[in-house]
Design a protein around this motif. Structure first.
Motif, PDB file in Angstrom:
ATOM      1  N   SER A  65      55.939  41.358 -44.206  1.00  0.00           N
ATOM      2  CA  SER A  65      56.347  42.507 -45.018  1.00  0.00           C
ATOM      3  C   SER A  65      55.541  43.759 -44.680  1.00  0.00           C
ATOM      4  O   SER A  65      55.994  44.882 -44.926  1.00  0.00           O
ATOM      5  CB  SER A  65      56.192  42.172 -46.498  1.00  0.00           C
ATOM      6  OG  SER A  65      54.842  41.786 -46.777  1.00  0.00           O
ATOM      7  N   ASP A  66      54.355  43.594 -44.122  1.00  0.00           N
ATOM      8  CA  ASP A  66      53.532  44.760 -43.775  1.00  0.00           C
ATOM      9  C   ASP A  66      53.823  45.265 -42.366  1.00  0.00           C
ATOM     10  O   ASP A  66      53.133  46.164 -41.873  1.00  0.00           O
ATOM     11  CB  ASP A  66      52.046  44.416 -43.899  1.00  0.00           C
ATOM     12  CG  ASP A  66      51.633  43.258 -42.989  1.00  0.00           C
ATOM     13  OD1 ASP A  66      52.523  42.665 -42.339  1.00  0.00           O
ATOM     14  OD2 ASP A  66      50.435  42.960 -42.926  1.00  0.00           O
ATOM     15  N   GLY A  67      54.839  44.707 -41.697  1.00  0.00           N
ATOM     16  CA  GLY A  67      55.220  45.172 -40.370  1.00  0.00           C
ATOM     17  C   GLY A  67      54.560  44.435 -39.228  1.00  0.00           C
ATOM     18  O   GLY A  67      54.804  44.760 -38.058  1.00  0.00           O
ATOM     19  N   GLN A  68      53.740  43.425 -39.504  1.00  0.00           N
ATOM     20  CA  GLN A  68      53.073  42.688 -38.428  1.00  0.00           C
ATOM     21  C   GLN A  68      54.008  41.617 -37.877  1.00  0.00           C
ATOM     22  O   GLN A  68      54.535  40.789 -38.621  1.00  0.00           O
ATOM     23  CB  GLN A  68      51.779  42.045 -38.914  1.00  0.00           C
ATOM     24  CG  GLN A  68      51.068  41.237 -37.821  1.00  0.00           C
ATOM     25  CD  GLN A  68      49.701  40.743 -38.248  1.00  0.00           C
ATOM     26  OE1 GLN A  68      48.887  41.527 -38.719  1.00  0.00           O
ATOM     27  NE2 GLN A  68      49.457  39.458 -38.089  1.00  0.00           N
ATOM     28  N   ALA A  69      54.191  41.641 -36.561  1.00  0.00           N
ATOM     29  CA  ALA A  69      55.062  40.670 -35.889  1.00  0.00           C
ATOM     30  C   ALA A  69      54.217  39.715 -35.056  1.00  0.00           C
ATOM     31  O   ALA A  69      53.251  40.134 -34.410  1.00  0.00           O
ATOM     32  CB  ALA A  69      56.068  41.385 -34.995  1.00  0.00           C
ATOM     33  N   THR A  70      54.585  38.448 -35.092  1.00  0.00           N
ATOM     34  CA  THR A  70      53.945  37.425 -34.264  1.00  0.00           C
ATOM     35  C   THR A  70      55.002  36.885 -33.305  1.00  0.00           C
ATOM     36  O   THR A  70      56.014  36.328 -33.740  1.00  0.00           O
ATOM     37  CB  THR A  70      53.383  36.283 -35.123  1.00  0.00           C
ATOM     38  OG1 THR A  70      52.446  36.819 -36.061  1.00  0.00           O
ATOM     39  CG2 THR A  70      52.709  35.237 -34.255  1.00  0.00           C
ATOM     40  N   VAL A  71      54.760  37.065 -31.995  1.00  0.00           N
ATOM     41  CA  VAL A  71      55.737  36.720 -30.971  1.00  0.00           C
ATOM     42  C   VAL A  71      55.253  35.501 -30.194  1.00  0.00           C
ATOM     43  O   VAL A  71      54.079  35.432 -29.805  1.00  0.00           O
ATOM     44  CB  VAL A  71      55.966  37.890 -29.994  1.00  0.00           C
ATOM     45  CG1 VAL A  71      57.202  37.640 -29.143  1.00  0.00           C
ATOM     46  CG2 VAL A  71      56.076  39.206 -30.737  1.00  0.00           C
ATOM     47  N   THR A  72      56.162  34.556 -29.953  1.00  0.00           N
ATOM     48  CA  THR A  72      55.863  33.376 -29.151  1.00  0.00           C
ATOM     49  C   THR A  72      56.764  33.387 -27.925  1.00  0.00           C
ATOM     50  O   THR A  72      57.988  33.408 -28.048  1.00  0.00           O
ATOM     51  CB  THR A  72      56.092  32.085 -29.956  1.00  0.00           C
ATOM     52  OG1 THR A  72      55.265  32.095 -31.126  1.00  0.00           O
ATOM     53  CG2 THR A  72      55.760  30.862 -29.117  1.00  0.00           C
ATOM     54  N   TRP A  73      56.149  33.373 -26.734  1.00  0.00           N
ATOM     55  CA  TRP A  73      56.892  33.410 -25.467  1.00  0.00           C
ATOM     56  C   TRP A  73      56.829  32.056 -24.779  1.00  0.00           C
ATOM     57  O   TRP A  73      55.811  31.366 -24.852  1.00  0.00           O
ATOM     58  CB  TRP A  73      56.311  34.461 -24.523  1.00  0.00           C
ATOM     59  CG  TRP A  73      56.314  35.866 -25.014  1.00  0.00           C
ATOM     60  CD1 TRP A  73      55.228  36.616 -25.363  1.00  0.00           C
ATOM     61  CD2 TRP A  73      57.448  36.709 -25.213  1.00  0.00           C
ATOM     62  NE1 TRP A  73      55.610  37.869 -25.765  1.00  0.00           N
ATOM     63  CE2 TRP A  73      56.970  37.961 -25.675  1.00  0.00           C
ATOM     64  CE3 TRP A  73      58.824  36.541 -25.037  1.00  0.00           C
ATOM     65  CZ2 TRP A  73      57.822  39.020 -25.965  1.00  0.00           C
ATOM     66  CZ3 TRP A  73      59.672  37.600 -25.333  1.00  0.00           C
ATOM     67  CH2 TRP A  73      59.176  38.818 -25.780  1.00  0.00           C
ATOM     68  N   LYS A  74      57.909  31.694 -24.091  1.00  0.00           N
ATOM     69  CA  LYS A  74      57.963  30.478 -23.274  1.00  0.00           C
ATOM     70  C   LYS A  74      58.691  30.812 -21.978  1.00  0.00           C
ATOM     71  O   LYS A  74      59.676  31.540 -21.990  1.00  0.00           O
ATOM     72  CB  LYS A  74      58.690  29.350 -24.006  1.00  0.00           C
ATOM     73  CG  LYS A  74      57.999  28.871 -25.272  1.00  0.00           C
ATOM     74  CD  LYS A  74      58.775  27.737 -25.927  1.00  0.00           C
ATOM     75  CE  LYS A  74      58.084  27.269 -27.201  1.00  0.00           C
ATOM     76  NZ  LYS A  74      58.824  26.148 -27.855  1.00  0.00           N
ATOM     77  N   VAL A  75      58.195  30.261 -20.864  1.00  0.00           N
ATOM     78  CA  VAL A  75      58.791  30.539 -19.557  1.00  0.00           C
ATOM     79  C   VAL A  75      58.994  29.222 -18.816  1.00  0.00           C
ATOM     80  O   VAL A  75      58.052  28.425 -18.677  1.00  0.00           O
ATOM     81  CB  VAL A  75      57.902  31.484 -18.708  1.00  0.00           C
ATOM     82  CG1 VAL A  75      58.560  31.764 -17.362  1.00  0.00           C
ATOM     83  CG2 VAL A  75      57.645  32.780 -19.454  1.00  0.00           C
ATOM     84  N   GLY A  76      60.233  28.992 -18.350  1.00  0.00           N
ATOM     85  CA  GLY A  76      60.559  27.814 -17.558  1.00  0.00           C
ATOM     86  C   GLY A  76      60.919  28.198 -16.136  1.00  0.00           C
ATOM     87  O   GLY A  76      60.846  29.351 -15.728  1.00  0.00           O
ATOM     88  N   ASN A  77      61.353  27.198 -15.354  1.00  0.00           N
ATOM     89  CA  ASN A  77      61.629  27.355 -13.922  1.00  0.00           C
ATOM     90  C   ASN A  77      63.039  26.878 -13.630  1.00  0.00           C
ATOM     91  O   ASN A  77      63.461  25.815 -14.102  1.00  0.00           O
ATOM     92  CB  ASN A  77      60.604  26.544 -13.117  1.00  0.00           C
ATOM     93  CG  ASN A  77      60.643  26.858 -11.639  1.00  0.00           C
ATOM     94  OD1 ASN A  77      61.598  27.440 -11.129  1.00  0.00           O
ATOM     95  ND2 ASN A  77      59.605  26.456 -10.928  1.00  0.00           N
ATOM     96  N   SER A  78      63.792  27.618 -12.834  1.00  0.00           N
ATOM     97  CA  SER A  78      65.156  27.226 -12.491  1.00  0.00           C
ATOM     98  C   SER A  78      65.208  26.294 -11.289  1.00  0.00           C
ATOM     99  O   SER A  78      66.255  25.710 -11.015  1.00  0.00           O
ATOM    100  CB  SER A  78      66.002  28.467 -12.170  1.00  0.00           C
ATOM    101  OG  SER A  78      65.573  29.071 -10.951  1.00  0.00           O
ATOM    102  N   GLU A  79      64.092  26.149 -10.578  1.00  0.00           N
ATOM    103  CA  GLU A  79      64.094  25.408  -9.313  1.00  0.00           C
ATOM    104  C   GLU A  79      63.341  24.087  -9.415  1.00  0.00           C
ATOM    105  O   GLU A  79      62.586  23.855 -10.354  1.00  0.00           O
ATOM    106  CB  GLU A  79      63.478  26.271  -8.206  1.00  0.00           C
ATOM    107  CG  GLU A  79      64.242  27.554  -7.946  1.00  0.00           C
ATOM    108  CD  GLU A  79      65.681  27.289  -7.583  1.00  0.00           C
ATOM    109  OE1 GLU A  79      65.932  26.597  -6.579  1.00  0.00           O
ATOM    110  OE2 GLU A  79      66.579  27.756  -8.302  1.00  0.00           O
ATOM    111  N   ASN A  80      63.562  23.240  -8.392  1.00  0.00           N
ATOM    112  CA  ASN A  80      62.928  21.919  -8.366  1.00  0.00           C
ATOM    113  C   ASN A  80      61.582  21.930  -7.663  1.00  0.00           C
ATOM    114  O   ASN A  80      61.060  20.875  -7.308  1.00  0.00           O
ATOM    115  CB  ASN A  80      63.856  20.905  -7.695  1.00  0.00           C
ATOM    116  CG  ASN A  80      64.225  21.309  -6.269  1.00  0.00           C
ATOM    117  OD1 ASN A  80      63.853  22.387  -5.813  1.00  0.00           O
ATOM    118  ND2 ASN A  80      64.948  20.448  -5.574  1.00  0.00           N
TER     119      ASN A  80
END
Length: 325
Positions: free
Chosen positions: A47-62
């Motif tokens: 409510s005070d405008g603070q955002a918590t972001v969670t990022w995840k990165v995967g791979n398209s290749e073998n």
């Protein structure tokens, strides 16, 4: 009795050899799949405008890749994970790279724009591919509010005895006196155009730049200036894909320039690990052309197919003797 040879047998043998040859050639010369990182993100907003972001990165290749660049539209540091430049991006199906960011927005009612751009690099025996992807984080809900501490001992409120107040006479306004409020126009949100995707690929004989422009993007005009040779212009309209290639020579670098392009650093051609003699790396001469898959494998397959076809042809020409009572 001796049966005459059938012409259909010879035709069938030749057709079978052709089908096998075409299938083998197609298998060896199949194009490579598109390499790209697969980022995703979610955030919660307090409510005070603070955002918590969670990022995840995967791979398209073998095969594993290496993270070469990471940037976000918010300036806070990446914490609580291993997403950073130089990190190893495990092959498809492996462990994802993760990171967390926190940022306080001044307007808690306005939807924040939070985006992540990740660039990765793949090294295969016959080519080196670098590609980036940009993704916007989606809202997962409201963050849990921090509890407000209560005072240890509440202060008693004094009671005041009010004197009786005369009741005022209420006068209802006539319809002509009733104020009328005009509706406030609602601002129309403008959706920004989608961002194009750029790929740089170093093969044994070429340095290739490719741009995939989404259908809701805007026309991209990129000027590519090599340190050896003439500059080239790549124009890609929305919904289309375009590419420009330069002959691979030792020390080749190409500098990209386009509207909205933040990174204008020269990009160098890198020689893959497995290149035939004479491919790429020449001082001033262009590399010998290499088309499709490795030519050695195709030649070996062609020799085997020729031998098999010759055998089938000889078998088709032989007369078979059958005895009947």
């Amino acid at each position: 009795m001796i049966r005459p040879k059938s012409p259909f047998r010879r035709i069938a043998a030749i057709a079978a050899g052709a089908v096998i040859g075409i299938g083998t050639m197609t298998m060896f010369a199949a194009p490579a799949s598109a390499h790209h990182p697969e980022p995703s993100g979610t955030y919660c907003l307090a409510s005070d405008g603070q955002a918590t972001v969670t990022w995840k990165v995967g791979n398209s290749e073998n095969i594993d890749a290496t993270i070469t660049a990471v940037s976000s539209t918010i300036t806070s540091a990446f914490t609580g994970g291993d997403l950073k430049v130089g990190a190893t991006l495990k092959a498809k199906g492996g462990e994802l790279l993760t990171a967390t960011q926190t940022h306080t927005f001044s307007d808690s009612k306005k939807k924040p724009k939070i985006k992540l751009t990740v660039e990765a690099r793949w090294e295969r025996p016959d080519r080196i591919v670098t590609e980036h992807r940009t993704v916007a984080a989606t809202k997962s809900g409201m963050c849990a509010a921090q509890p407000t501490p209560s005072p240890s001992s509440p202060t008693p409120t004094p009671t005041t005895t009010a004197s009786p107040t005369p009741t005022p006479t209420t006068v209802s306004p006539s319809p002509s006196q009733t104020p009328t409020e005009s509706p406030t126009p609602t601002p129309t949100a403008t959706t920004p155009p989608a961002e194009p995707v750029g790929t740089v690929e170093s093969t044994c004989d070429k340095l290739t730049f490719t741009i995939e422009n989404p259908a809701d993007g805007k026309t991209v005009v990129m000027t590519l200036t090599p340190n050896k040779g003439e500059a080239k212009t790549l124009t890609v309209e929305p919904g289309k894909t375009g590419s420009v290639s330069f002959d691979a020579v030792e020390g080749l670098t190409v500098t990209p320039a386009a509207e909205g392009l933040d990174d204008n650093e020269p990009i160098a051609w890198e020689k893959p690990a497995e290149c035939n003699p004479g491919q790429g790396g020449g001082k001033d001469e262009p590399a010998l052309p290499l088309t499709g898959a490795a030519t050695g494998g195709i030649i070996a397959g062609a020799v085997v197919l020729l031998a098999a076809g010759a055998g089938l042809f000889v078998m088709a020409r032989r007369r078979r003797v059958r005895f009947t009572a």
